[in-house]
Motif scaffolding. Structure first.
Motif, mmCIF file in Angstrom:
data_model
loop_
_atom_site.group_PDB
_atom_site.id
_atom_site.type_symbol
_atom_site.label_atom_id
_atom_site.label_comp_id
_atom_site.label_asym_id
_atom_site.label_seq_id
_atom_site.Cartn_x
_atom_site.Cartn_y
_atom_site.Cartn_z
ATOM 1 N N THR A 114 -54.462 -70.018 -5.671
ATOM 2 C CA THR A 114 -55.718 -70.340 -5.007
ATOM 3 C C THR A 114 -56.124 -71.762 -5.381
ATOM 4 O O THR A 114 -55.680 -72.299 -6.396
ATOM 5 C CB THR A 114 -56.815 -69.341 -5.438
ATOM 6 O OG1 THR A 114 -56.347 -68.015 -5.192
ATOM 7 C CG2 THR A 114 -58.111 -69.550 -4.673
ATOM 8 N N ASN A 127 -57.012 -65.219 -4.046
ATOM 9 C CA ASN A 127 -55.980 -64.572 -3.237
ATOM 10 C C ASN A 127 -55.090 -63.698 -4.108
ATOM 11 O O ASN A 127 -53.885 -63.938 -4.224
ATOM 12 C CB ASN A 127 -55.138 -65.642 -2.527
ATOM 13 C CG ASN A 127 -55.985 -66.605 -1.729
ATOM 14 O OD1 ASN A 127 -56.581 -66.236 -0.729
ATOM 15 N ND2 ASN A 127 -56.064 -67.851 -2.193
ATOM 16 N N GLY A 143 -51.677 -62.218 -2.920
ATOM 17 C CA GLY A 143 -51.568 -62.692 -1.549
ATOM 18 C C GLY A 143 -52.650 -62.174 -0.618
ATOM 19 O O GLY A 143 -52.630 -62.484 0.580
ATOM 20 N N THR A 151 -47.568 -68.319 -5.284
ATOM 21 C CA THR A 151 -48.816 -68.457 -4.541
ATOM 22 C C THR A 151 -49.971 -68.557 -5.522
ATOM 23 O O THR A 151 -49.863 -68.144 -6.687
ATOM 24 C CB THR A 151 -49.071 -67.260 -3.606
ATOM 25 O OG1 THR A 151 -49.224 -66.074 -4.395
ATOM 26 C CG2 THR A 151 -47.944 -67.084 -2.619
ATOM 27 N N SER A 154 -52.840 -74.177 8.494
ATOM 28 C CA SER A 154 -52.062 -74.580 7.321
ATOM 29 C C SER A 154 -51.678 -76.046 7.406
ATOM 30 O O SER A 154 -51.407 -76.577 8.500
ATOM 31 C CB SER A 154 -50.808 -73.717 7.181
ATOM 32 O OG SER A 154 -51.143 -72.368 6.932
ATOM 33 N N PRO A 196 -40.083 -69.322 -0.823
ATOM 34 C CA PRO A 196 -41.378 -69.260 -1.516
ATOM 35 C C PRO A 196 -41.163 -69.079 -3.015
ATOM 36 O O PRO A 196 -40.357 -68.244 -3.438
ATOM 37 C CB PRO A 196 -42.051 -68.028 -0.897
ATOM 38 C CG PRO A 196 -41.379 -67.849 0.424
ATOM 39 C CD PRO A 196 -39.960 -68.297 0.222
ATOM 40 N N GLY A 205 -52.443 -64.610 -8.505
ATOM 41 C CA GLY A 205 -52.832 -65.124 -7.190
ATOM 42 C C GLY A 205 -54.233 -65.696 -7.198
ATOM 43 O O GLY A 205 -54.591 -66.503 -6.350
ATOM 44 N N THR A 260 -49.397 -71.984 -1.189
ATOM 45 C CA THR A 260 -48.050 -71.428 -1.279
ATOM 46 C C THR A 260 -47.097 -72.542 -1.673
ATOM 47 O O THR A 260 -47.103 -73.611 -1.054
ATOM 48 C CB THR A 260 -47.600 -70.824 0.063
ATOM 49 O OG1 THR A 260 -48.549 -69.840 0.480
ATOM 50 C CG2 THR A 260 -46.235 -70.176 -0.061
ATOM 51 N N THR A 261 -46.302 -72.310 -2.694
ATOM 52 C CA THR A 261 -45.324 -73.319 -3.106
ATOM 53 C C THR A 261 -43.932 -72.885 -2.675
ATOM 54 O O THR A 261 -43.603 -71.688 -2.647
ATOM 55 C CB THR A 261 -45.350 -73.534 -4.633
ATOM 56 O OG1 THR A 261 -45.124 -72.293 -5.294
ATOM 57 C CG2 THR A 261 -46.684 -74.108 -5.060
ATOM 58 N N HIS A 295 -55.744 -71.013 0.181
ATOM 59 C CA HIS A 295 -54.566 -70.290 -0.306
ATOM 60 C C HIS A 295 -53.428 -71.299 -0.420
ATOM 61 O O HIS A 295 -53.139 -72.023 0.535
ATOM 62 C CB HIS A 295 -54.218 -69.171 0.680
ATOM 63 C CG HIS A 295 -53.146 -68.258 0.198
ATOM 64 N ND1 HIS A 295 -52.609 -67.264 0.969
ATOM 65 C CD2 HIS A 295 -52.484 -68.177 -0.989
ATOM 66 C CE1 HIS A 295 -51.685 -66.616 0.299
ATOM 67 N NE2 HIS A 295 -51.585 -67.156 -0.897
ATOM 68 N N ASP A 330 -55.793 -62.748 0.754
ATOM 69 C CA ASP A 330 -56.664 -63.915 0.738
ATOM 70 C C ASP A 330 -58.135 -63.541 0.909
ATOM 71 O O ASP A 330 -58.497 -62.503 1.438
ATOM 72 C CB ASP A 330 -56.237 -64.932 1.792
ATOM 73 C CG ASP A 330 -56.280 -64.371 3.198
ATOM 74 O OD1 ASP A 330 -56.351 -63.145 3.340
ATOM 75 O OD2 ASP A 330 -56.246 -65.171 4.142
#
Length: 358
Positions: free
Chosen positions: A80, A160, A163, A78, A112, A75, A201, A58-59, A56, A165
C-alpha cells in the motif's frame, strides 16, 4: 397394495412439505433502525475522505527461463502507499518495493500507472515513488503530527491486506515510543503501536487519527502466524515529514556526519569505558578532527593510547552508534552540535560543525 400405499403416503408428505416451504419462503420485512451513531458516522467520513489518497502498489521482478533464456515479468509483491502531493509522489515502505524491478500504482478509481523510484531511506523503511497521473486524480493526504499522540486515541488503517484493496480497520494507539528493526537492521525509534488490524499488504499504508490525518506509516506486525494478532507498528509521521521532502529533493537521505568510525561494543566493554561511541578512527579534515577529537590507538610498544568516547549530543545521551546516528538524522549539514566527550576519566564538551556523510 402396500407399495401403492407407501407411494401415496410419501407423495402426500412431499406435497405438504413443499406447500409448507412455499408458505414460509417469503422475504422477511426489513426492520427499521435509527440514525447511525457518531462513531459510525466518523468512521464513514474518514474512509470517504481519505480512501481516494490510498493506492495499491504491485512490484514486478524480471525472471529468466533457465532453458530458453527468455525473460518475463512476474509479480514479486504487493503493498500500500498514499498520495503525498499532486505532483504524483507516492509514499510507501522501502520493503514493499525492495527486490522489484518495476512497480505499478493503482489508484482508487482502479486506473494504473507505472511508477519510478524517486528515493529511498532503508534505515527508516521509507521510499518515494512518482507516477504521471492527472492532478485531479491525486488528492494529497492530510498530514497530522505524532509528537502529541496519546495512548488510547482512536486510529484507522486503510490498505490492501492480501490484495483486498481499500480495506478499513480501526483500533487505538496501544503504546508509543516502541523500537522496531528496519530492513537494514537499524533501529527505528518512536514507533507507534496499534491494535488496528494490519496484515500483509497493509505495509506502506497510512495510519490515521480520528480527524483523518496521517499520523504514521504502517510498517510491521508482531505475529507468530504472519497475520494480524492485534500488535502492529507504524513509523511516526514526524519522521516521515522530515525524511520524505529530502528524498524528493535529493533522491536519497544524506545523513549529516562527524567523520568518525566507531569501535565494536566488545572493545568498549574490554576497555571499561562508559557507554557511548568509542572512536577508532577520525578522518583527516573531518568535523570531528576540527573539533579536536582523537581515536583510541596503540603506541609503538602496543599499549592502548586513550582516545575519545562520545557520550552525548546536544544534551541527549548517546549509548551507542545507533543512538548517535538517529540524533544526527534530525540535524542538517552545516549545523553546529555540542558533543559530550569522555577521555581517560575526564568529560568535556566540544562544538562540531556537521559535514556530509557522502
Amino acid at each position: 397394495m402396500f407399495q401403492r400405499l407407501l407411494i401415496l403416503t410419501l407423495a402426500a408428505l412431499f406435497s405438504t412439505g413443499w406447500a409448507h416451504a412455499q408458505t414460509k419462503a417469503q422475504p422477511r420485512a426489513v426492520s427499521a433502525r435509527g440514525a447511525l451513531d457518531a462513531e459510525e458516522l466518523n468512521n464513514i467520513g474518514v474512509f470517504k475522505r481519505v480512501s481516494p489518497s490510498v493506492v495499491h502498489i504491485t512490484t514486478l521482478a524480471v525472471q529468466r527461463d533457465f532453458f530458453s533464456l527468455r525473460t518475463s515479468e512476474q509479480p514479486s509483491g504487493t503493498g500500500t502507499g498514499f498520495v503525498w502531493d499532486d505532483a504524483g509522489h507516492i509514499v510507501t515502505n522501502f520493503h514493499v518495493i525492495q527486490g522489484g524491478d518495476r512497480a505499478t500504482v493503482t489508484l482508487n478509481d482502479q486506473s494504473s500507472y507505472p511508477a519510478k523510484l524517486v528515493g529511498a531511506f532503508p534505515d527508516r523503511d521509507l521510499a518515494v515513488l512518482r507516477i504521471e497521473a492527472p492532478r485531479d486524480k491525486l488528492p494529497a493526504i492530510a498530514v497530522g503530527a505524532s509528537r502529541d499522540l496519546q495512548v488510547g486515541q482512536k486510529v484507522y488503517a486503510i490498505g490492501n491486506p492480501f490484495g483486498l484493496d481499500q480495506t478499513l480497520t480501526t483500533g487505538i494507539v496501544s503504546a508509543l515510543n516502541r523500537e522496531i528493526e528496519s530492513v537494514t537492521r537499524r533501529t527505528i525509534r518512536g514507533a507507534i503501536q496499534t491494535d488496528a488490524a494490519i496484515n500483509p499488504g497493509n505495509s506502506g499504508g497510512p495510519l490515521l487519527d480520528s480527524a483523518g490525518r496521517l499520523i504514521g506509516v504502517n510498517t510491521a506486525i508482531y505475529s507468530p502466524s504472519g497475520g494480524s494478532a492485534g500488535i502492529g507498528f507504524a513509523i511516526p509521521v514526524d519522521e516521515v515529514n522530515r525524511i520524505v521532502p529530502r528524498l524528493i529533493r535529493d533522491g536519497r537521505f544524506i545523513r549529516p556526519a562527524l567523520g568518525v568510525t566507531a569501535g565494536p561494543l566488545n572493545l568498549a566493554q574490554a576497555l571499561g569505558v562508559p557507554k557511548g561511541v568509542l572512536l577508532v578512527n577520525v578522518a583527516d579534515g573531518s568535523p570531528a578532527a576540527a573539533a579536536g577529537l582523537k581515536p583510541f590507538a596503540r603506541d609503538r610498544s602496543g599499549r592502548i593510547v586513550q582516545g575519545d568516547v562520545i557520550t552525548g549530543l546536544d544534551g541527549q545521551p548517546v549509548a551507542d552508534l545507533d543512538d548517535m546516528l538517529s540524533l544526527l538524522e534530525t540535524r542538517q549539514i552545516g549545523e553546529k552540535v555540542t558533543l559530550t566527550v569522555w577521555r581517560a576519566g575526564q568529560t568535556r564538551k566540544v562544538v562540531a560543525t556537521l559535514g556530509s556523510s557522502d
